[in-house]
Design a protein around this motif. Structure first.
Motif, mmCIF file in Angstrom:
data_model
loop_
_atom_site.group_PDB
_atom_site.id
_atom_site.type_symbol
_atom_site.label_atom_id
_atom_site.label_comp_id
_atom_site.label_asym_id
_atom_site.label_seq_id
_atom_site.Cartn_x
_atom_site.Cartn_y
_atom_site.Cartn_z
ATOM 1 N N ILE A 96 43.070 -1.351 20.628
ATOM 2 C CA ILE A 96 41.777 -0.715 20.378
ATOM 3 C C ILE A 96 41.866 0.784 20.682
ATOM 4 O O ILE A 96 41.294 1.618 19.972
ATOM 5 N N GLY A 97 42.616 1.145 21.730
ATOM 6 C CA GLY A 97 42.797 2.555 22.039
ATOM 7 C C GLY A 97 43.527 3.297 20.933
ATOM 8 O O GLY A 97 43.197 4.449 20.620
ATOM 9 N N ALA A 98 44.514 2.649 20.310
ATOM 10 C CA ALA A 98 45.261 3.296 19.224
ATOM 11 C C ALA A 98 44.358 3.555 18.023
ATOM 12 O O ALA A 98 44.379 4.647 17.433
ATOM 13 N N THR A 99 43.564 2.548 17.636
ATOM 14 C CA THR A 99 42.662 2.756 16.503
ATOM 15 C C THR A 99 41.588 3.790 16.835
ATOM 16 O O THR A 99 41.176 4.573 15.975
ATOM 17 N N THR A 100 41.139 3.802 18.096
ATOM 18 C CA THR A 100 40.170 4.816 18.523
ATOM 19 C C THR A 100 40.779 6.214 18.454
ATOM 20 O O THR A 100 40.142 7.174 18.008
ATOM 21 N N GLY A 101 42.028 6.350 18.895
ATOM 22 C CA GLY A 101 42.676 7.649 18.883
ATOM 23 C C GLY A 101 42.823 8.223 17.489
ATOM 24 O O GLY A 101 42.653 9.440 17.278
ATOM 25 N N LEU A 102 43.110 7.369 16.491
ATOM 26 C CA LEU A 102 43.244 7.853 15.119
ATOM 27 C C LEU A 102 41.933 8.442 14.616
ATOM 28 O O LEU A 102 41.914 9.468 13.932
ATOM 29 N N ALA A 103 40.813 7.751 14.966
ATOM 30 C CA ALA A 103 39.517 8.264 14.521
ATOM 31 C C ALA A 103 39.097 9.482 15.336
ATOM 32 O O ALA A 103 38.527 10.445 14.797
ATOM 33 N N ALA A 104 39.357 9.453 16.657
ATOM 34 C CA ALA A 104 38.953 10.576 17.504
ATOM 35 C C ALA A 104 39.732 11.843 17.173
ATOM 36 O O ALA A 104 39.232 12.963 17.401
ATOM 37 N N TRP A 105 40.924 11.689 16.639
ATOM 38 C CA TRP A 105 41.731 12.865 16.273
ATOM 39 C C TRP A 105 41.002 13.726 15.247
ATOM 40 O O TRP A 105 41.115 14.950 15.242
ATOM 41 N N ARG A 106 40.216 13.079 14.379
ATOM 42 C CA ARG A 106 39.451 13.826 13.375
ATOM 43 C C ARG A 106 38.395 14.692 14.048
ATOM 44 O O ARG A 106 38.073 15.773 13.568
ATOM 45 N N ALA A 107 37.818 14.182 15.162
ATOM 46 C CA ALA A 107 36.824 14.988 15.872
ATOM 47 C C ALA A 107 37.451 16.257 16.433
ATOM 48 O O ALA A 107 36.806 17.318 16.493
ATOM 49 N N GLY A 108 38.697 16.157 16.866
ATOM 50 C CA GLY A 108 39.358 17.341 17.393
ATOM 51 C C GLY A 108 39.636 18.386 16.336
ATOM 52 O O GLY A 108 39.872 19.561 16.663
ATOM 53 N N ARG A 109 39.619 18.023 15.062
ATOM 54 C CA ARG A 109 39.897 18.966 13.974
ATOM 55 C C ARG A 109 38.631 19.613 13.420
ATOM 56 O O ARG A 109 38.705 20.421 12.497
ATOM 57 N N VAL A 110 37.461 19.241 13.938
ATOM 58 C CA VAL A 110 36.218 19.850 13.456
ATOM 59 C C VAL A 110 36.211 21.322 13.845
ATOM 60 O O VAL A 110 36.434 21.666 15.018
#
Length: 760
Positions: free
Chosen positions: A350-364
Motif C-alpha cells: 500500500i505504501g508503494a502504490t501511495t508513493g507513486l501517486a504522492a510523487w505527482r503531488a511533489g511535481r505540482v
C-alpha cells in the motif's frame, strides 16, 4: 514538521470516512492473508509431524501371502522395510456403528510406520484379542481404551487397548477401510500382507514402486499407496480453503492499493491550489510527498496491526476448522515470522502504490497554472445533441457526457471500481458452485446417495431384494472396486465396475459419451493426467495377474480417490473374470428421501449384515468456505466503497467549474444534482458490466482449474443465477447513486461567491 502534521490532521478531518474504510479494508485483507497462512500450515504440518515422528513408510504394498519381501531390502534407495504383516479385511461394530477395517497383525511396535499412541497402551501378548484403533476409526465408533468392539456375523469380540495416529492413508466411511493393529494370532483368516518401504530419497517413490513390483511380480500386488497420496488426503479441504483465502486476500490487496492510488490522485487534482500555496511558503517536494505517504501508511499500519493482534488473540476462538487451524499454526516454528511478515508486506505494498501517486503531488508547481477557459467536458458529441433534440432529460445526457468525456481518467475510475466487483462475482460463483454440490450432487459425480457392503453370507439376489424392498430406494446398482496396476507399474488406481448393460450406472459426464459397449469405460481427470491419455485412447492395466484393456470413451466427474478412477460396467469386468461377484451396491434414492433415515432402515432390515454409509460429499468439508466468502465480499465491498467515494468526490469537484454555465442556461439545482448523480451511476453501471463480463469467465476458469488439479475434473463450475447477478448489479448502481445524491445536492446549492472562488 508541525505544519506537516497540521495539514495531515486537516485532511483527516475532511476525509474521515475514507480513512475509516481504508483502515477496515486493510484489516480485512491482512486477516484473510493470515488465515490463509494458518490454513496452509494446518493442512500440512499435523500430517508431517506424525509422519516424521512415526518414521513413516513412503510406500505401502498390499501383496498376496505368497510374496517374499526379503529381496526388497536390497533394492537401491530402500532404507528399511516394515513387515510383512498379515492382514484381514473385516468390519467391526460398537454402539450401533459399523466400520470397515483392515486387521493388521503386528507382533511388536514397529520402527518404520510406528503408530503414535494418543490414548491407552500398545498391544500386549497377554491380551490376545486386544487391538489398537487408528484415531479416525476410534472417532467413528466412539470407542476408547477399555471398550469392546464386535465382528459382525460372529461372536468374536475385540478389546480396545489403545488409540493411535498413523501417517498412512486415512479411513473414509464407505470408501476406504480403517486400520486396526492386533496380534498376528488374532488375524484368523489372512487375505494378504502389508509391507512398508522407507526410502532414502522420497522423490524416487515411483521408481521404488516400479522396482518393488518387478521383484515381487505384478500378480502378487494387490494395492500400492504412497506418502504423497496420504499427504494429499490429509491436506484435503484445508489446503483449498487456504488457497481461496490467499487468492482473494491478494486480489483485495491489489484492489486496495489501486483504490488508494486513485484516491490520492483525485485529492491532488482537487488541491492543486493548496499544494501550490504550501510550496510557495517553503514546503519542499519531499515534504509534500511525505504528507500523503505517511498519512496513508499510518492508516494501513493501523489496520494491519489491528488484524494481526486480533488474529493472535482471538483467532483460535473462531468456531470450526478456522479456529483449529489458527490454534495449530500458533504452535508452529514459523508462526512469529509469518505474523510479522504478512502485515509488513501488506503495508509496504500500500505504501508503494501511495508513493507513486504522492510523487505527482511533489511535481505540482509553486505557481498554479491558469485553468483552461473551455468547459471541462468539451463539446457535446453529435449523439448527445440529438438526444437533447429528442427531449431526453438534460440531466441524463449531460451526466453520461460527464462520465465519459475524460477518456483516460474515466477508464481508470471504471477499472479501479470494476476490480473489487469482479472479485465479488468470482466469490459469488464459488458460493453457487458449493450450493450445487449440496443441492445437485448427481451433477458432480455423486448420483448415488448410499453405499452398501454386504457380509459374505448374503448373496447378490438376496442383497438386492433386501435393498429394493425399501420404498425410497429408486435403484440399487451392484458393483465391484479393485486396485489395478497402471502401465509402468508405478501406482495403483481404482478400477470400478458399476451397473449392468441393461441397467447402466448414470455416470455424470463432462466429456465424451457413456460406456455402452464391451470394453468401454469412462475415467476421471486424475487418471487421465496420471496416464497422460485422453478420451478416445485405449489403456491397459493389471488386476493381480489378469490384464484388463479398456477403451476410454468419456470423462466422468470423479470426486473420489483424487479422480484416479476408471469405471465400466460390471458385465465388462465379468467377461475377463466370470467368477467376479458384487462387493458393493450404490443406491439412488427417490427425490426428497432422507439418506440418514433410509440408511437406518436398511441397517435394521439387514440385521447387522449390511454396512450402510452415506456417500461422502466433497462440499461437506467446505462448509467454512461460505463464511470465508461472506467475509471476502465484505472486505471487497469496503474497497469498492473507497473507490466510489473517491469517484464521487472527483465528480463533485469537477462540477463546480461547470456550475455557473449550467445555472446560466436555466438548469435548476435539482437538475444539476441529477447530472452528478447520473455521471456516478453511469460509472458504476460500466464497472458492473466490466466486472460481470470478465468475472464470470475468470470464475469458470479458476473453479475448473481447481477441479482439474484436484483430480475431480473440469465441468463443476456453476454461474450465479441471472436474478442474483441482476440484484448484484442493481445494488451496486443504486448504492452509488444514493451515495452521490447528498454531496451533489450540496454542491449544486453553493453560493455564487464560493463557485467563483472554485473556478478562479
Amino acid at each position: 514538521m508541525r505544519a506537516t502534521m497540521r495539514w495531515a490532521h486537516s485532511d483527516l478531518r475532511t476525509h474521515r470516512g475514507e480513512a475509516l474504510f481504508l483502515v477496515l479494508a486493510t484489516a480485512g485483507i491482512v486477516a484473510s492473508l493470515l488465515l490463509a497462512t494458518a490454513l496452509f500450515g494446518y493442512a500440512t504440518n499435523p500430517w508431517q509431524r506424525v509422519f516424521t515422528q512415526a518414521r513413516g513408510a513412503h510406500v505401502w504394498l498390499h501383496t498376496a501371502l505368497s510374496a517374499d519381501p526379503a529381496a526388497l531390502a536390497a533394492l537401491d534407495g530402500v532404507e528399511s522395510v516394515a513387515g510383512p504383516y498379515p492382514t484381514e479385511s473385516t468390519a467391526v461394530t460398537a454402539r450401533g456403528t459399523r466400520a470397515s477395517v483392515e486387521l493388521r497383525g503386528t507382533p511388536e511396535l514397529p520402527e518404520v510406520g510406528r503408530p503414535l499412541l494418543t490414548a491407552g497402551r500398545w498391544l500386549d501378548p497377554a491380551v490376545p484379542d486386544g487391538v489398537v484403533l487408528e484415531s479416525r476409526v476410534a472417532r467413528a465408533l466412539l470407542a476408547e481404551p477399555g471398550d469392546t468392539v464386535t465382528v459382525p456375523g460372529s461372536a468374536r469380540t475385540l478389546t480396545v487397548l489403545g488409540v493411535a495416529d498413523s501417517a498412512e492413508r486415512r479411513y473414509r466411511p464407505g470408501e476406504r477401510p480403517g486400520l486396526v493393529w492386533t496380534q498376528p494370532s488374532a488375524v484368523s483368516d489372512p487375505s494378504g500382507q502389508a509391507i512398508g518401504l522407507r526410502l532414502t530419497d522420497p522423490e524416487d517413490t515411483d521408481y521404488a514402486v516400479q522396482r518393488a513390483v518387478t521383484v515381487l511380480g505384478a500378480g502378487a500386488i494387490g494395492e500400492v499407496s504412497t506418502w504423497k497420496q496420504a499427504r494429499a488426503e490429509a491436506q484435503g479441504e484445508n489446503r483449498l480453503l487456504g488457497q481461496v483465502l490467499g487468492l482473494f486476500g491478494l486480489g483485495a490487496l491489489v484492489a486496495a492499493g489501486l483504490a488508494v492510488h486513485g484516491a490520492i490522485g483525485t485529492r491532488i487534482r482537487g488541491h492543486l491550489r493548496d499544494i501550490s500555496v504550501l510550496k510557495a511558503i517553503g514546503f519542499t517536494p519531499g515534504q509534500v510527498v511525505r504528507v500523503f505517504l505517511l498519512q496513508h501508511i499510518a492508516y494501513a499500519l493501523l489496520g494491519a496491526v489491528s488484524a494481526a493482534a486480533l488474529a493472535e488473540a482471538l483467532g483460535s476462538r473462531i468456531p470450526g476448522r478456522l479456529g483449529d487451524a489458527v490454534g495449530v499454526w500458533q504452535g508452529l516454528p514459523g508462526h512469529t515470522l509469518a505474523l510479522g511478515a504478512v502485515p509488513v508486506g501488506a503495508v509496504l505494498f500500500i505504501g508503494a502504490t501511495t508513493g507513486l501517486a504522492a510523487w505527482r503531488a511533489g511535481r505540482v508547481p509553486p505557481v498554479p497554472l491558469p485553468r483552461p477557459a473551455a468547459p471541462s467536458g468539451g463539446r457535446l458529441p453529435g449523439a448527445a445533441r440529438r438526444a437533447l433534440g429528442m427531449r431526453v432529460p438534460p440531466a441524463l445526457v449531460l451526466g453520461w457526457h460527464k462520465a465519459s468525456s475524460h477518456r483516460p481518467r474515466s477508464l481508470g475510475t471504471v477499472a479501479r471500481l470494476a476490480l473489487p466487483l469482479l472479485l465479488i462475482v468470482v466469490a459469488m460463483s464459488a458460493w453457487t458452485t458449493i450450493e450445487r454440490f449440496h443441492d445437485s450432487p448427481e451433477d458432480i459425480g455423486l448420483p448415488a446417495a448410499l453405499t452398501v457392503r454386504a457380509d459374505a453370507g448374503l448373496g447378490d439376489r438376496e442383497t438386492r431384494a433386501l435393498l429394493e424392498r425399501d420404498p425410497q430406494v429408486a435403484a440399487a446398482h451392484p458393483g465391484v472396486e479393485v486396485a489395478a496396476l497402471v502401465p509402468g507399474q508405478t501406482a495403483t488406481i481404482a478400477l470400478r465396475g458399476l451397473g449392468t448393460r441393461e441397467d447402466p450406472y448414470p455416470y455424470p459426464l463432462a466429456e465424451g459419451r457413456a460406456a455402452r459397449g464391451s470394453d468401454e469405460a469412462v475415467a476421471g481427470q486424475g487418471l487421465l493426467d496420471l496416464l497422460d491419455v485422453r478420451v478416445g485412447d485405449w489403456v491397459r492395466m493389471t488386476v493381480g495377474d489378469q490384464p484388463q484393456i479398456l477403451h476410454i470413451v468419456g470423462r466422468s466427474i470423479e470426486p473420489e480417490n483424487a479422480g484416479r478412477v476408471i469405471s465400466t460396467s460390471l458385465d465388462t469386468l465379468r467377461e475377463n473374470d466370470p467368477r467376479l461377484r458384487p462387493t458393493l451396491y450404490q443406491l439412488r434414492l427417490e427425490p426428497g428421501a432422507d439418506p440418514d433415515e433410509v440408511a437406518a432402515r436398511l441397517t435394521a432390515a439387514g440385521d447387522g449384515r449390511l454396512d450402510v454409509h452415506a456417500v461422502p460429499n466433497p462440499a461437506d468439508g467446505l462448509s467454512p468456505l461460505r463464511g470465508v466468502v461472506v467475509g471476502v465480499i465484505g472486505v471487497l465491498a469496503l474497497i469498492g466503497l473507497i473507490e466510489l467515494l473517491t469517484a464521487i468526490g472527483g465528480t463533485v469537484r469537477e462540477s463546480e467549474r461547470d456550475l455557473l454555465a449550467l445555472k446560466a442556461i436555466g438548469l435548476s439545482p435539482r437538475q444539476i444534482t441529477a447530472i452528478t448523480v447520473t455521471a456516478t451511476g453511469c460509472t458504476a453501471f460500466l464497472a458492473v458490466l466490466v466486472a460481470t463480463a470478465l468475472g464470470l469467465p475468470l470464475a469458470h476458469w479458476l473453479i475448473d482449474y481447481q477441479g482439474s488439479t484436484s483430480g475431480i475434473g473440469a465441468g463443476i463450475a456453476q454461474f450465479p443465477s441471472p436474478a442474483l447477478l441482476l440484484l448484484f448489479g442493481a445494488a451496486a448502481v443504486l448504492g452509488a447513486v444514493a451515495l452521490a445524491a447528498v454531496p451533489a445536492a450540496r454542491a449544486a446549492r453553493r453560493r455564487l461567491a464560493d463557485t467563483l472562488s472554485a473556478v478562479a
